[in-house]
Design a protein around this motif. Structure first.
Motif, PDB file in Angstrom:
ATOM      1  N   GLY A 193       0.806  -1.220   0.000  1.00  0.00           N
ATOM      2  CA  GLY A 193       0.000   0.000   0.000  1.00  0.00           C
ATOM      3  C   GLY A 193       0.840   1.270   0.000  1.00  0.00           C
ATOM      4  O   GLY A 193       2.063   1.235   0.133  1.00  0.00           O
ATOM      5  N   GLU A 202      12.067   0.762   1.758  1.00  0.00           N
ATOM      6  CA  GLU A 202      13.190   1.439   2.416  1.00  0.00           C
ATOM      7  C   GLU A 202      14.040   0.385   3.137  1.00  0.00           C
ATOM      8  O   GLU A 202      13.627  -0.749   3.325  1.00  0.00           O
ATOM      9  CB  GLU A 202      12.658   2.465   3.425  1.00  0.00           C
ATOM     10  CG  GLU A 202      11.694   3.489   2.849  1.00  0.00           C
ATOM     11  CD  GLU A 202      12.271   4.284   1.698  1.00  0.00           C
ATOM     12  OE1 GLU A 202      13.359   4.864   1.867  1.00  0.00           O
ATOM     13  OE2 GLU A 202      11.652   4.310   0.614  1.00  0.00           O
ATOM     14  N   LYS A 203      15.225   0.813   3.524  1.00  0.00           N
ATOM     15  CA  LYS A 203      16.131  -0.106   4.246  1.00  0.00           C
ATOM     16  C   LYS A 203      15.456  -0.627   5.508  1.00  0.00           C
ATOM     17  O   LYS A 203      14.778   0.115   6.201  1.00  0.00           O
ATOM     18  CB  LYS A 203      17.396   0.643   4.694  1.00  0.00           C
ATOM     19  CG  LYS A 203      18.409   0.913   3.614  1.00  0.00           C
ATOM     20  CD  LYS A 203      19.772   1.255   4.222  1.00  0.00           C
ATOM     21  CE  LYS A 203      19.775   2.389   5.232  1.00  0.00           C
ATOM     22  NZ  LYS A 203      19.593   3.723   4.670  1.00  0.00           N
TER      23      LYS A 203
ATOM     24  N   PRO B 313       3.715  -1.645  10.200  1.00  0.00           N
ATOM     25  CA  PRO B 313       4.436  -2.693   9.461  1.00  0.00           C
ATOM     26  C   PRO B 313       5.854  -2.260   9.075  1.00  0.00           C
ATOM     27  O   PRO B 313       6.773  -3.093   9.058  1.00  0.00           O
ATOM     28  CB  PRO B 313       3.572  -2.937   8.223  1.00  0.00           C
ATOM     29  CG  PRO B 313       2.671  -1.759   8.112  1.00  0.00           C
ATOM     30  CD  PRO B 313       2.488  -1.226   9.496  1.00  0.00           C
ATOM     31  N   ALA B 314       6.019  -0.975   8.797  1.00  0.00           N
ATOM     32  CA  ALA B 314       7.358  -0.507   8.440  1.00  0.00           C
ATOM     33  C   ALA B 314       8.287  -0.613   9.645  1.00  0.00           C
ATOM     34  O   ALA B 314       9.404  -1.125   9.555  1.00  0.00           O
ATOM     35  CB  ALA B 314       7.290   0.933   7.942  1.00  0.00           C
ATOM     36  N   GLN B 316       7.914  -2.513  12.306  1.00  0.00           N
ATOM     37  CA  GLN B 316       8.108  -3.915  12.701  1.00  0.00           C
ATOM     38  C   GLN B 316       9.166  -4.614  11.862  1.00  0.00           C
ATOM     39  O   GLN B 316       9.771  -5.590  12.291  1.00  0.00           O
ATOM     40  CB  GLN B 316       6.793  -4.685  12.557  1.00  0.00           C
ATOM     41  CG  GLN B 316       5.823  -4.408  13.673  1.00  0.00           C
ATOM     42  CD  GLN B 316       4.513  -5.153  13.471  1.00  0.00           C
ATOM     43  OE1 GLN B 316       4.393  -5.982  12.573  1.00  0.00           O
ATOM     44  NE2 GLN B 316       3.548  -4.865  14.295  1.00  0.00           N
ATOM     45  N   THR B 317       9.360  -4.135  10.635  1.00  0.00           N
ATOM     46  CA  THR B 317      10.334  -4.793   9.776  1.00  0.00           C
ATOM     47  C   THR B 317      11.637  -3.991   9.712  1.00  0.00           C
ATOM     48  O   THR B 317      12.410  -4.126   8.772  1.00  0.00           O
ATOM     49  CB  THR B 317       9.770  -4.999   8.355  1.00  0.00           C
ATOM     50  OG1 THR B 317       9.306  -3.729   7.866  1.00  0.00           O
ATOM     51  CG2 THR B 317       8.626  -5.987   8.349  1.00  0.00           C
ATOM     52  N   GLY B 318      11.828  -3.133  10.703  1.00  0.00           N
ATOM     53  CA  GLY B 318      13.132  -2.500  10.867  1.00  0.00           C
ATOM     54  C   GLY B 318      13.361  -1.226  10.074  1.00  0.00           C
ATOM     55  O   GLY B 318      14.496  -0.754   9.969  1.00  0.00           O
ATOM     56  N   LYS B 319      12.290  -0.675   9.475  1.00  0.00           N
ATOM     57  CA  LYS B 319      12.473   0.588   8.777  1.00  0.00           C
ATOM     58  C   LYS B 319      12.550   1.728   9.791  1.00  0.00           C
ATOM     59  O   LYS B 319      12.174   1.582  10.942  1.00  0.00           O
ATOM     60  CB  LYS B 319      11.335   0.849   7.779  1.00  0.00           C
ATOM     61  CG  LYS B 319      11.505   0.172   6.439  1.00  0.00           C
ATOM     62  CD  LYS B 319      11.004  -1.223   6.460  1.00  0.00           C
ATOM     63  CE  LYS B 319      11.006  -1.896   5.088  1.00  0.00           C
ATOM     64  NZ  LYS B 319      10.610  -3.315   5.246  1.00  0.00           N
ATOM     65  N   ALA B 366       8.748   5.258   3.857  1.00  0.00           N
ATOM     66  CA  ALA B 366       8.590   3.884   4.355  1.00  0.00           C
ATOM     67  C   ALA B 366       7.135   3.542   4.653  1.00  0.00           C
ATOM     68  O   ALA B 366       6.802   2.382   4.868  1.00  0.00           O
ATOM     69  CB  ALA B 366       9.439   3.689   5.604  1.00  0.00           C
ATOM     70  N   CYS B 367       6.270   4.549   4.663  1.00  0.00           N
ATOM     71  CA  CYS B 367       4.876   4.336   5.079  1.00  0.00           C
ATOM     72  C   CYS B 367       4.082   3.602   3.994  1.00  0.00           C
ATOM     73  O   CYS B 367       4.180   3.917   2.818  1.00  0.00           O
ATOM     74  CB  CYS B 367       4.219   5.675   5.383  1.00  0.00           C
ATOM     75  SG  CYS B 367       2.463   5.568   5.783  1.00  0.00           S
ATOM     76  N   THR B 368       3.257   2.617   4.417  1.00  0.00           N
ATOM     77  CA  THR B 368       2.399   1.901   3.464  1.00  0.00           C
ATOM     78  C   THR B 368       0.966   2.448   3.506  1.00  0.00           C
ATOM     79  O   THR B 368       0.079   1.871   2.874  1.00  0.00           O
ATOM     80  CB  THR B 368       2.346   0.386   3.760  1.00  0.00           C
ATOM     81  OG1 THR B 368       1.645   0.203   4.988  1.00  0.00           O
ATOM     82  CG2 THR B 368       3.719  -0.224   3.884  1.00  0.00           C
ATOM     83  N   THR B 369       0.730   3.501   4.258  1.00  0.00           N
ATOM     84  CA  THR B 369      -0.598   4.111   4.438  1.00  0.00           C
ATOM     85  C   THR B 369      -1.653   3.080   4.864  1.00  0.00           C
ATOM     86  O   THR B 369      -2.798   3.157   4.453  1.00  0.00           O
ATOM     87  CB  THR B 369      -1.097   4.854   3.169  1.00  0.00           C
ATOM     88  OG1 THR B 369      -1.465   3.899   2.165  1.00  0.00           O
ATOM     89  CG2 THR B 369      -0.050   5.794   2.602  1.00  0.00           C
ATOM     90  N   CYS B 370      -1.236   2.137   5.687  1.00  0.00           N
ATOM     91  CA  CYS B 370      -2.131   1.017   6.022  1.00  0.00           C
ATOM     92  C   CYS B 370      -3.120   1.365   7.114  1.00  0.00           C
ATOM     93  O   CYS B 370      -4.019   0.577   7.407  1.00  0.00           O
ATOM     94  CB  CYS B 370      -1.328  -0.217   6.427  1.00  0.00           C
ATOM     95  SG  CYS B 370      -0.628  -0.117   8.085  1.00  0.00           S
ATOM     96  N   ALA B 372      -2.781   1.299  10.274  1.00  0.00           N
ATOM     97  CA  ALA B 372      -2.683   0.547  11.529  1.00  0.00           C
ATOM     98  C   ALA B 372      -2.428   1.512  12.690  1.00  0.00           C
ATOM     99  O   ALA B 372      -2.964   1.341  13.787  1.00  0.00           O
ATOM    100  CB  ALA B 372      -1.561  -0.488  11.452  1.00  0.00           C
TER     101      ALA B 372
END
Lengths: 263, 431
Positions: A193, A202-203, B313-314, B316-319, B366-370, B372
């Motif tokens: 999304g 991103e990293k 989510p960003a 949580q996955t280390g972004k 890094a945002c997925t606009t989810c 959450a």
């Protein structure tokens, strides 16, 4: 298997006819090979229940969703106004979309620009047809006893509070529905999304769809149901990454419905 | 008499200082751009009642919800006791409510004591979650020394206040039993009666303890009140207006920019004359004053609980992205802008901005606009809107989108799809 009948709105207009509902296919549904299958399956369902529908075909254009989420409001509004012109010229009243992003954009963001339509997502249409008794889960593949889990797309779930419709389409299957640890309003994004679909992430430590796989594997489901073409891509890639393609199928709600009904 | 005058002076000073600082925060919030949140008052009141008063979004984390509820109810109800303390302080009376309330007074004091114990339990639990168990939610790049200390100060102050309240009651109770002076028999002491045996027996010493705790308790409360505007604890006040002015639209719906609509309409129809809106607007947000007052109110409402970041989510996955940091940066920057105005006047610029000096582009992209984060926030704060506004600035004012997104834009513009496919092929899926 019958050949699908998909008229365009222009073809119908030439005959002086109007579709009851417009099927907004979306870019992924039009061009992405995996999503094209889902598009055809949505048409099979529409054909099966005999709803009068049409697509815009080459007159359809991107809703502007990825541009808007990425911050390009100009491009979004250009797309929106052009689309509204086309939709209004054909006097479209009701739209079903194959993609939660198109659904959200047309339903919520077009009215402010003058485009007012009744918009539903294909999972809502399926639920409606099931409720009306027009669609069952008979005559096709049996999902009996299979473990199925459902991945909530952000723009259907949190974005628009549609949590039950896609689940209703699975509940008729006589399968074992299991929820992932992060589900419904707690659902974890697939990672696509906000225009992430069109850029490298991103990293970070890992990709979001890989993180999602821990929930998928933990659920022990053999079918992951999706309702968004972008989630479909991300989840399929995730399953591939885990080397679980033999054990876990990622299928759209529409595909599952088509299979269960042998369409 | 001296005690009364001293009390009135301290009280007046505390109220004056507090109003002054609240006024500053209000001024800072109003530096934001206008946005209309006056529609549908019925639904707004309902939202506030449910989310701020009823704390319905806290229940997702049951332990924190119960403990927070203890402190919340304790805070509100023990304030009744503070009212009595205020009146006693001003008029030099002692337990003025005891006569008119009669038996109810005993019930109330007893209830306050039990609440005080629950508050103590909750504060100790919270302190140990932060400092012993070290929950992941309370760490992160934005949780530097000050935010961590702030949280501990709040909990320690609350522990001290509750302890003073209980010790005061214990001494009072013992004095009542000794029939000393004006210590009339009033109140019931289900908790402090366990403390009284530990206190000395001399009436003088007891009176000193009772008065000492009384002064400590009330000065402590007034000091705490004045600590609020500098602290994340300000949420106890702003949670209410912030939920009242909640976004009532579906979360997936982003705002349509009216300034862009005008330009697009003019582009499509050369005869279109836009309504002039006065000053030429900047597209999107570079600095905090480009955001709306609601965004800024949210920044001051944030209590840094980290629910947003823990579900991102960003993150949580280390972004690099942390929604909590977006809110804290916004608050720190608007406070800085406000301080600059106080020190150097309205037209001063420090050549800093929210973008780059506080929030980096890597975080924004890094945002997925989810959504959450917005869903998780117990007081309906929306970090996503700030991220979107800043993306708009980067894309529309600077044309600095990542190259891959620029490709996507040009595909949409030229082919009507985010990929490089010809629109003539849109129906090929049929075959």
């Amino acid at each position: 298997m019958n050949e699908i009948k998909v008229p365009t709105v222009a073809e119908m207009a030439a005959e002086g006819k109007q579709p009851e509902i417009l099927f907004w296919v979306g870019c992924a549904g039009s061009f992405d090979e995996r999503a094209q299958k889902i598009t055809r399956d949505i048409c099979k369902i529409l054909n099966h229940v005999g709803i009068s529908f049409a697509v815009l075909g080459t007159e359809e254009s991107c809703t502007g969703d990825p541009a808007k989420r990425a911050g390009n409001e100009f491009l979004f509004q250009m797309q929106a106004m052009a689309n509204i012109q086309v939709l209004d010229a054909y006097e479209i009243k009701k739209i079903v979309t194959g993609c939660p992003h198109c659904f959200n954009t047309i339903k919520n963001e077009y009215p402010g620009l003058g485009g007012n339509y009744e918009v539903i997502h294909h999972s809502q249409l399926i639920q409606q047809l099931i409720d009306e008794g027009k669609l069952k889960a008979e005559g096709g593949e049996s999902f009996k006893g299979k473990k199925i889990t459902y991945h909530d797309p952000c723009y259907l779930g949190r974005g628009n509070n549609v949590y039950e419709a896609p689940r209703a389409a699975l509940e008729v299957l006589d399968a074992e529905l299991v929820e992932m640890k992060r589900c419904k309003s707690n659902g974890l994004c697939c990672g696509a999304g906000g225009a992430q679909m069109f850029k490298e992430p991103e990293k970070g430590k890992k990709d979001i769809n890989i993180e999602r796989m821990t929930d998928v594997l933990e659920s022990k489901a053999s079918v992951v149901a999706a309702a968004c073409p972008f989630c479909m891509t991300m989840l399929s890639d995730g399953v591939k990454n885990e080397n679980k393609e033999q054990e876990i199928q990622v299928l759209d709600i529409a595909e599952i419905t088509v299979r269960a009904n042998g369409l | 008499m001296i005690a009364q005058i001293l009390f009135i002076i301290i009280l007046a000073a505390a109220i004056y200082l507090f109003s002054k600082n609240v006024g500053k925060i209000r001024r800072n919030i109003l530096l934001g751009k206008d946005t209309d949140r006056s529609d549908n008052p019925a639904l707004r009141w309902k939202t506030m009642a449910k989310i701020a008063l009823g704390q319905t979004k806290m229940v997702k984390r049951p332990l924190a919800a119960v403990m927070h509820f203890f402190i919340y109810v304790g805070f509100i109800i023990i304030n009744l006791e503070v009212m009595e303390i205020m009146i006693d302080g001003v008029f030099g009376s002692h337990r003025i409510f005891s006569k008119p309330l009669g038996g109810l007074y005993d019930l109330l004091i007893g209830g306050f004591e039990i609440l005080a114990v629950l508050v103590l339990v909750a504060c100790i639990t919270f302190l140990s979650r932060r400092n012993v168990a070290r929950l992941k939610r309370f760490s992160g790049v934005e949780m530097t020394e000050w935010p961590k200390s702030d949280a501990n100060y709040i909990l320690i102050i609350e522990i001290l206040l509750m302890s003073a309240f209980l010790t005061m009651n214990a001494a009072d109770h013992k004095l009542q039993l000794l029939n000393v002076g004006h210590y009339i028999k009033a109140g019931s002491f289900p908790v402090s009666s366990f403390i009284s045996p530990l206190l000395p027996d001399s009436a003088n010493a007891l009176e000193m303890i009772e008065r000492g705790c009384w002064w400590f308790h009330i000065i402590g409360i007034l000091a705490f009140l004045n600590y609020l505007p500098y602290s994340k604890h300000f949420h106890i006040l702003l949670a209410f207006p912030n939920t009242y002015y909640s976004n009532l639209h579906p979360k997936g719906q982003f705002t349509n920019m009216a300034s862009v609509t005008n330009e697009v309409k003019a582009m499509l129809d050369p005869s279109f004359v836009p309504e002039t809106t006065g000053e030429p607007a900047r597209f999107g947000a570079k600095d905090v004053t480009d955001l709306t007052w609601k965004n800024l109110m949210e920044a001051y409402t944030c209590t840094e609980c980290g629910r947003c970041t823990s579900v991102c989510p960003a993150n949580q996955t280390g972004k690099l992205l942390s929604p909590r940091k977006i809110m804290m940066d916004t608050r720190d920057r608007i406070t800085e802008v406000g301080n600059n105005i106080d020190r150097h006047g309205k037209d001063f610029t420090d050549n800093k901005s929210l973008l780059d000096d506080y929030i980096s582009r890597e975080e924004l992209w890094a945002c997925t606009t989810c959504n959450a984060c917005t869903d998780a926030c117990p007081v309906n704060i929306n970090p996503l809107e700030i991220i979107t506004e800043m993306r708009r600035y980067v894309v529309m004012e600077e044309s600095q989108a990542p190259a891959s997104l620029n490709n996507m834009f040009s595909n949409v513009e030229n082919n009507g799809a985010p990929w490089k496919y010809s629109s003539a092929d849109r129906l090929n899926w049929k075959e």
